[in-house]
Design a protein around this motif. Structure first.
Motif, short mmCIF file in Angstrom:
data_model
loop_
_atom_site.label_atom_id
_atom_site.label_comp_id
_atom_site.label_asym_id
_atom_site.label_seq_id
_atom_site.Cartn_x
_atom_site.Cartn_y
_atom_site.Cartn_z
N ASN A 32 -1.19 -8.29 -1.68
CA ASN A 32 -1.05 -8.07 -0.24
C ASN A 32 -2.25 -8.73 0.42
N TYR A 34 -4.32 -9.68 4.21
CA TYR A 34 -4.51 -9.14 5.55
C TYR A 34 -5.47 -10.04 6.33
N TYR A 36 -7.92 -9.61 9.73
CA TYR A 36 -8.50 -8.69 10.71
C TYR A 36 -9.40 -9.48 11.65
N LEU A 46 -6.36 -4.88 12.83
CA LEU A 46 -5.40 -5.56 11.96
C LEU A 46 -4.55 -6.51 12.80
N TYR A 49 -0.39 -8.89 8.28
CA TYR A 49 -0.46 -8.64 6.86
C TYR A 49 0.79 -9.18 6.20
N VAL A 51 3.04 -9.15 2.39
CA VAL A 51 3.26 -8.59 1.05
C VAL A 51 3.80 -9.63 0.08
N GLU A 59 0.87 -7.42 13.92
CA GLU A 59 0.51 -6.12 14.44
C GLU A 59 0.17 -6.14 15.93
N ARG A 94 -5.39 -7.07 -1.44
CA ARG A 94 -5.17 -5.90 -2.30
C ARG A 94 -4.08 -6.24 -3.29
N VAL B 92 -4.72 3.88 4.20
CA VAL B 92 -3.68 3.00 3.67
C VAL B 92 -2.35 3.73 3.78
N ASP B 95 3.42 1.89 4.13
CA ASP B 95 3.91 0.54 4.41
C ASP B 95 2.87 -0.52 4.02
N ASP B 96 1.83 -0.12 3.34
CA ASP B 96 0.76 -1.01 2.86
C ASP B 96 -0.18 -1.49 3.96
N LYS B 97 0.02 -1.02 5.19
CA LYS B 97 -0.94 -1.37 6.23
C LYS B 97 -2.25 -0.64 5.97
#
Lengths: 112, 110
Positions: A32, A34, A36, A46, A49, A51, A59, A94, B92, B95-97
């Motif tokens: 994952n 992200y 920021y 954020l 992101y 996956v 966001e 992550r 966390v 939804d993995d945000k």
């Protein structure tokens, strides 16, 4: 362990110019990822992101976009920068099934 | 209401004191929490994570989660000048945000 590469470390760009910030990850697959933004003296907001490849969640409606053309590459872009786009941009990673999220060292963007 | 609230400080404590840093959260749907330390102009560095209510200890650091009051804490024992930094809590979600608080600036006075 994961390593997150961000470049450049600092960037000064004129208003109206395009932007491309790249984040690449080593040491993990299908993580994952992200993006920021951190304004001076403030927390981490954020922006996007992802996956997986081609999967982007936005966001905050704004002047920026993100893409994930490869598994371990995450790109933040803008067609025309605004003064309000100035800030410290951080990429985080992550691994799937992993608890910890790690950050790159960030890009400090100043729009003038 | 923001999902994760954190007092920005600054918090100044003398060297050797116990530091207590706190966050509150509003959405009960979460996987776990993390604490980060960030030095000026650097990326955040993960200190520890915790899944459920109760305490988790790692060296001088203890993380605590109280689900009933939606309160998370980080305690630093035997604080040192090198602990001076901004401390960020993060939630966390399923939804993995990963959502962060604004961070608390900590100053340890020698």
């Amino acid at each position: 362990s994961q390593t997150i590469h961000q470049w450049p470390a600092t960037l000064v760009q004129p208003v109206g110019s395009p932007l491309s910030l790249e984040c690449t990850v080593e040491g993990t697959s299908n993580p994952n990822l992200y993006w920021y933004r951190q304004a001076a003296g403030r927390g981490l907001q954020l922006l996007f992101y992802s996956v997986g490849i081609g999967q982007i969640s936005s966001e905050v409606p704004q002047n920026l976009s993100a893409s994930r053309p490869q598994d371990r590459q995450f790109i933040l872009s803008s067609k025309k920068l605004l003064l309000s786009d100035s800030g410290f941009y951080l990429c985080a990673c992550r691994g799937k099934g992993v608890t910890e999220a790690f950050f790159g060292q960030g890009t400090r963007l100043t729009v003038v | 209401q923001k999902e994760v609230e954190q007092d920005p400080g600054p918090l100044s404590v003398p060297e050797g004191a116990i530091v207590s840093l706190n966050c509150t959260y509003s959405n009960s749907a979460f996987q776990y929490f993390m604490w980060y330390r960030q030095y000026s102009r650097k990326g955040p560095e993960l200190l520890m994570y915790t899944y459920s209510s109760g305490n988790k200890e790692d060296g001088r650091f203890t993380a605590q989660v109280d689900k009933s009051s939606k309160y998370i804490s980080l305690f630093i024992r035997d604080s040192q000048p090198s602990d001076s930094a901004t401390y960020l809590c993060a939630k966390v979600g399923r939804d993995d945000k990963i959502i962060f608080g604004k961070g608390t600036r900590l100053h340890i006075l020698p």
